[in-house]
Motif scaffolding. Structure first.
Motif, PDB file in Angstrom:
ATOM      1  N   THR A 191       0.830  -1.209   0.000  1.00  0.00           N
ATOM      2  CA  THR A 191       0.000   0.000   0.000  1.00  0.00           C
ATOM      3  C   THR A 191       0.865   1.260   0.000  1.00  0.00           C
ATOM      4  O   THR A 191       0.621   2.209  -0.756  1.00  0.00           O
ATOM      5  CB  THR A 191      -0.938   0.018   1.214  1.00  0.00           C
TER       6      THR A 191
ATOM      7  N   SER B  22     -13.976  -3.679  -4.250  1.00  0.00           N
ATOM      8  CA  SER B  22     -13.446  -3.095  -5.486  1.00  0.00           C
ATOM      9  C   SER B  22     -12.138  -2.387  -5.161  1.00  0.00           C
ATOM     10  O   SER B  22     -11.922  -1.926  -4.037  1.00  0.00           O
ATOM     11  CB  SER B  22     -14.452  -2.113  -6.107  1.00  0.00           C
ATOM     12  N   GLN B  23     -11.268  -2.297  -6.171  1.00  0.00           N
ATOM     13  CA  GLN B  23      -9.951  -1.701  -5.970  1.00  0.00           C
ATOM     14  C   GLN B  23     -10.057  -0.175  -5.935  1.00  0.00           C
ATOM     15  O   GLN B  23     -10.710   0.443  -6.771  1.00  0.00           O
ATOM     16  CB  GLN B  23      -9.018  -2.116  -7.114  1.00  0.00           C
ATOM     17  N   ASP B  24      -9.393   0.420  -4.947  1.00  0.00           N
ATOM     18  CA  ASP B  24      -9.378   1.876  -4.860  1.00  0.00           C
ATOM     19  C   ASP B  24      -8.178   2.296  -4.018  1.00  0.00           C
ATOM     20  O   ASP B  24      -7.811   1.620  -3.052  1.00  0.00           O
ATOM     21  CB  ASP B  24     -10.671   2.409  -4.229  1.00  0.00           C
TER      22      ASP B  24
ATOM     23  N   LYS C  27      -8.995  -3.119  -1.218  1.00  0.00           N
ATOM     24  CA  LYS C  27      -8.697  -4.246  -2.112  1.00  0.00           C
ATOM     25  C   LYS C  27      -9.937  -5.067  -2.437  1.00  0.00           C
ATOM     26  O   LYS C  27      -9.955  -5.800  -3.429  1.00  0.00           O
ATOM     27  CB  LYS C  27      -7.633  -5.136  -1.464  1.00  0.00           C
ATOM     28  N   HIS C  28     -10.946  -4.966  -1.606  1.00  0.00           N
ATOM     29  CA  HIS C  28     -12.184  -5.717  -1.817  1.00  0.00           C
ATOM     30  C   HIS C  28     -13.312  -4.971  -1.133  1.00  0.00           C
ATOM     31  O   HIS C  28     -13.114  -4.421  -0.056  1.00  0.00           O
ATOM     32  CB  HIS C  28     -12.037  -7.138  -1.239  1.00  0.00           C
TER      33      HIS C  28
END
Length: 344
Positions: free
Chosen positions: A160, A240-242, A237-238
């Motif tokens: 990260t 959705s990726q952001d 990460k879950h």
């Protein structure tokens, strides 16, 4: 004849012997003098810490004064501290720094400090500290949904930080930022999978384009031009990726330097971070003579139990003028002191 009479009268006058002043009363943990000593001690601790965050005073646990002579005292302090949100490199004054709440998985510090007070001036002679994160079980009892501190060398944390720094550098091509150290990180697995990180950075002599060509050649700016900063990043990460990242550079601060750990910092891991969830104050403050039990042992041995009892009785009589039985020892002054933020 008159001279003889005057001499006789003078001889008959009562002779008053000088009475030595009673020793000063012991300091209480919330006395103004104690607070002043604690303020100097906390500023010293923060000023001599090299990694992590600034700490604020939560409670004066104990204070002892050992007189050394006229206007010269040795002071021993036991302090409870709490981590703030201000990194060590931040120019924000301590009084404006926010103490982390219990729900943020707070970090506590315990410090012994040996000080000297000469003619009213306080100075620190030695300090010994350790710091630790609150119990995970206690945090979850109070806040079941709160994420806990993660190890700073956790794979998700390192990924990260790397992704966040790359993202920021790609959008600010004029100055390439280099990772100094990871400050703290939390991982939340339910709902979703989210990593929250905080890390310190420094400006280098490279642009983003120059760093792409040869990042190893990029060095932190020299001391007379140094520019440090701090970043926060949130990676989802879950489901959705952001990725969200925010960095703030402090600008040049004369005299402020970053103490290198002495090995490769490309992973942002100071010695106090490898395998741990928080930086440990003990690595910067570990002088055993800061503790009263060790550094004042010789001084204490000079005072017999009899003399201590006599002094205690004298102090009690001076304060309340109430007769006390022989051998009476009054209660110590109120310590520990008041809690400034929250009970730990």
């Amino acid at each position: 004849m008159k001279a003889l009479v005057a001499l006789i009268l003078l001889v008959q006058l009562p002779i008053h012997k000088a009475v030595p002043a009673a020793p000063p009363a012991p300091l209480g943990c919330d006395d103004p003098e104690s607070q002043a000593a604690a303020d100097v001690a906390v500023n010293y601790i923060n000023g001599h810490s090299h990694h992590g965050y600034k700490f604020a005073l939560n409670r004066i646990e104990d204070i002892r004064v050992v007189p050394q002579g006229p206007n010269n005292d040795i002071i021993f302090l036991e302090l409870d501290l709490l981590e703030t949100t201000c990194p060590i490199l931040s120019p924000t004054p301590l009084e404006n720094c926010t103490v982390r709440s219990f729900a943020e998985h707070a970090v506590e510090g315990d410090c012994d400090v040996k000080m000297q007070k000469v003619d009213g001036t306080l100075s620190v002679l030695a300090s010994k500290c350790n710091s630790h994160a609150d119990s995970s079980e206690d945090v979850l009892k109070a806040c079941p949904d709160c994420p806990l501190l993660a190890k700073m060398n956790d794979t998700d944390v390192l990924q990260t930080v790397s992704a966040a720094l790359n993202e920021y550098n790609s959008k600010t091509p004029e100055s390439y930022l280099r990772l100094l150290e990871i400050g703290r990180a939390k991982i939340q697995y339910h709902p979703g999978h989210t990593i929250v990180t905080e890390f310190a950075v420094g400006a280098t002599n490279c642009s983003a384009e120059e760093a792409k060509a040869n990042v190893e050649a990029c060095q932190l700016l020299p001391e007379d031009q140094s520019n440090f900063g701090f970043c926060t990043a949130v990676m989802v990460k879950h489901p959705s990726q952001d990725l969200q990242v925010d960095c703030q550079l402090y600008g040049h601060q004369p005299g402020v330097t970053y103490i290198h750990p002495g090995h490769d910092t490309s992973a942002g891991l100071a010695p106090s971070a490898v395998g741990f969830t928080n930086h440990n104050l003990g690595l910067a403050h570990n002088n055993p003579v800061a503790s009263e039990s060790s550094s004042s042992e010789i001084l204490r041995s000079m005072l017999s139990a009899k003399s201590v009892t006599k002094r205690a009785v004298a102090e009690a009589a001076q304060h309340d003028k109430v007769p006390r039985p022989v051998g009476f020892v009054p209660l110590p002054p109120p310590c520990p002191g008041r809690i400034r933020h929250f009970d730990i």
